[in-house]
Design a protein around this motif. Structure first.
Motif, short mmCIF file in Angstrom:
data_model
loop_
_atom_site.label_atom_id
_atom_site.label_comp_id
_atom_site.label_asym_id
_atom_site.label_seq_id
_atom_site.Cartn_x
_atom_site.Cartn_y
_atom_site.Cartn_z
N THR A 118 16.16 97.57 187.54
CA THR A 118 16.34 97.53 186.29
C THR A 118 16.46 96.23 185.88
O THR A 118 17.71 95.68 186.38
CB THR A 118 17.25 98.37 185.56
N LEU A 119 15.90 95.38 185.09
CA LEU A 119 16.18 94.07 184.49
C LEU A 119 16.82 94.23 183.18
O LEU A 119 16.17 94.85 182.33
CB LEU A 119 14.80 93.23 184.27
N LYS A 120 17.87 93.83 183.02
CA LYS A 120 18.59 93.59 181.82
C LYS A 120 18.31 92.14 181.45
O LYS A 120 18.75 91.32 182.13
CB LYS A 120 20.20 93.92 181.87
N ASP A 167 20.79 89.51 181.37
CA ASP A 167 21.12 88.78 182.68
C ASP A 167 20.39 87.49 183.12
O ASP A 167 20.87 86.62 183.69
CB ASP A 167 20.73 89.79 183.73
N ALA A 176 16.89 90.83 173.22
CA ALA A 176 16.51 92.09 173.48
C ALA A 176 15.07 92.41 173.08
O ALA A 176 14.06 93.21 173.34
CB ALA A 176 17.16 93.20 173.00
N SER A 180 10.02 96.47 177.29
CA SER A 180 11.44 96.75 177.61
C SER A 180 11.81 97.87 176.30
O SER A 180 11.22 97.80 175.23
CB SER A 180 12.24 95.51 177.29
N SER A 239 16.48 96.21 178.14
CA SER A 239 16.27 96.45 179.44
C SER A 239 14.89 96.76 180.02
O SER A 239 13.91 97.41 179.06
CB SER A 239 16.94 97.62 179.98
N TYR A 240 14.16 96.60 181.14
CA TYR A 240 13.14 97.12 181.80
C TYR A 240 13.20 97.65 183.08
O TYR A 240 13.86 96.92 184.04
CB TYR A 240 12.09 95.63 181.72
N THR A 241 12.94 98.78 183.44
CA THR A 241 12.80 99.43 184.64
C THR A 241 11.52 99.72 185.34
O THR A 241 10.79 100.01 184.39
CB THR A 241 13.53 100.97 184.48
#
Length: 394
Positions: A348-350, A353, A358, A373, A377-379
């Motif tokens: 998962t990319l927040k 970070d 968003a 996303s 977030s993107y998982t």
């Protein structure tokens, strides 16, 4: 005019004479050099015919148009020196000037190899005591790139300096600086690639001695463990890279058969995030479609070649999973998710970070598609030993 005034006047004139060439030298390699090197596939067996065939293949495969323009001959081209000390080629390379002309006719550039020691790593003639002669010879042939490998000079350092590391370091710097000055004095722009395996934190002083790129590690080989050991060890070196001077974690092994496609994708992703030189080392005549896609994906190559000239760095590492980010021109970022585990993992990319909002837009560069996303977030499922490369833009 007294002696001091004449001396100062000559010094100023000399500076005026050298400066344009010195400037040209520092303007080389504005982005990380791309091309092909003979060693990983041919090693000591490389010939003139092999180099011509590599040049042909760079054109016919589309690699030249993708940016791979240097055709670099590694060790074992060297013959003996003549009575005047001028280096000659051996029987494998009957006419280096004609070879350079052929490579240039293809819209490519030719690279060559030597050492500051008396012998190269393979035991052929190095440049020690002949630096100015060799630089002139290379320029006369039409050489565009020099890989300068420490090799036997390391033994000279040990023999002369013993345990005096300060003296050995001074010897090393002086040896590289001497060849740099010799190259500049020819008036021909020649990329200067320093190969001394990352000793003495070369990234801190490489620019002082004219390096356009410098090896930061020992040699790579065609195994996932060695490739990742080298690649991920580059964390923290980003501040030392930029236009005209690049950290070099060694050549690419993509297409040589020792890794899976996902592992090679990790290789290319990591080298691109690192703004590393992209020097293919495979047999260009036998590339699979997968190898071509890995080496010539335009969006991925663009990450490596981004004109902002910033090297990426690690954002975080949790167990076998790592997140890296690289600033791009126009305010975008390249973001890589690496799974070093032996099984597939969700990662998962927040967006926070990597300093993105968003609402940032995400593009999966290997898949060639826009992804979405959710709540910042993107998982994504990342294959074992695999990587996902995203472009994040506002």
């Amino acid at each position: 005019m007294n002696f001091v005034q004449r001396l100062l006047g000559w010094a100023a004139f000399s500076c005026l004479m050298v400066t344009p060439f010195a400037v040209a030298q520092t303007q080389l390699a504005a982005t990380p050099p791309m091309g092909w090197n003979s060693w990983n596939h041919f090693a000591g067996n490389v010939t003139d015919a092999d180099v011509r065939a590599a040049a042909d293949a760079l054109v016919s495969s589309g690699m030249r148009d993708a940016g791979y323009i240097y055709v670099n001959i590694d060790d074992t081209w060297e013959g003996q020196r003549d009575a005047q000390g001028v280096i000659q080629t051996n029987s494998k390379f009957p006419d280096m000037k004609a070879l350079a002309d052929y490579v240039h006719s293809k819209g490519l550039k030719l690279g060559i190899y030597s050492s500051p020691g008396p012998k190269t790593c393979a035991g052929y003639a190095g440049s020690y005591g002949h630096e100015e002669q060799d630089a002139k010879t290379y320029a006369g042939w039409g050489i565009d790139y020099l890989k300068y490998d420490l090799c036997s000079f390391g033994k000279m350092m040990k023999d002369e300096a013993g345990d005096d590391r300060t003296k050995a370091f001074a010897m090393e710097k002086a040896a590289y600086d001497k060849m740099h000055k010799a190259l500049v004095s020819t008036g021909r722009p020649i990329v200067f690639s320093m190969c001394q395996y990352g000793w003495n934190n070369v990234w801190e002083w490489g620019p002082e001695v004219g390096g356009n790129l410098w090896r930061t590690t020992g040699d790579i080989n065609d195994h996932y463990s060695r490739m990742t050991e080298i690649g991920f060890s580059q964390a923290g070196l980003a501040k030392y890279a930029g236009p005209g001077h690049w950290n070099d974690p060694d050549m690419l092994e993509i297409g040589n058969g020792g890794m899976t496609e996902d592992e090679y994708r990790t290789h290319m992703t990591l080298w691109s995030i690192l703004a590393a030189p992209l020097l293919a080392g495979n047999d260009l005549s036998k590339m699979t479609a997968e190898t071509k896609e890995l080496l010539m994906n335009k969006s991925v190559v663009a990450v490596d070649q981004d004109p902002l000239g910033k090297q990426g760095d690690r954002v975080w590492a949790v167990g076998p999973m790592e997140l890296w980010s690289k600033p791009l021109s126009g305010g975008a970022k390249a973001v890589a998710l690496f799974n070093r585990a032996s099984t597939a993992r969700e990662m998962t990319l927040k967006l926070s970070d990597v300093g993105a909002s968003a609402s940032a837009k995400l593009e999966d560069l290997w898949a060639g598609k826009v992804v979405q996303s959710t709540d910042g977030s993107y998982t994504v499922l990342v294959p074992k030993h695999g990587a996902v490369l995203l472009k994040v833009s506002e």
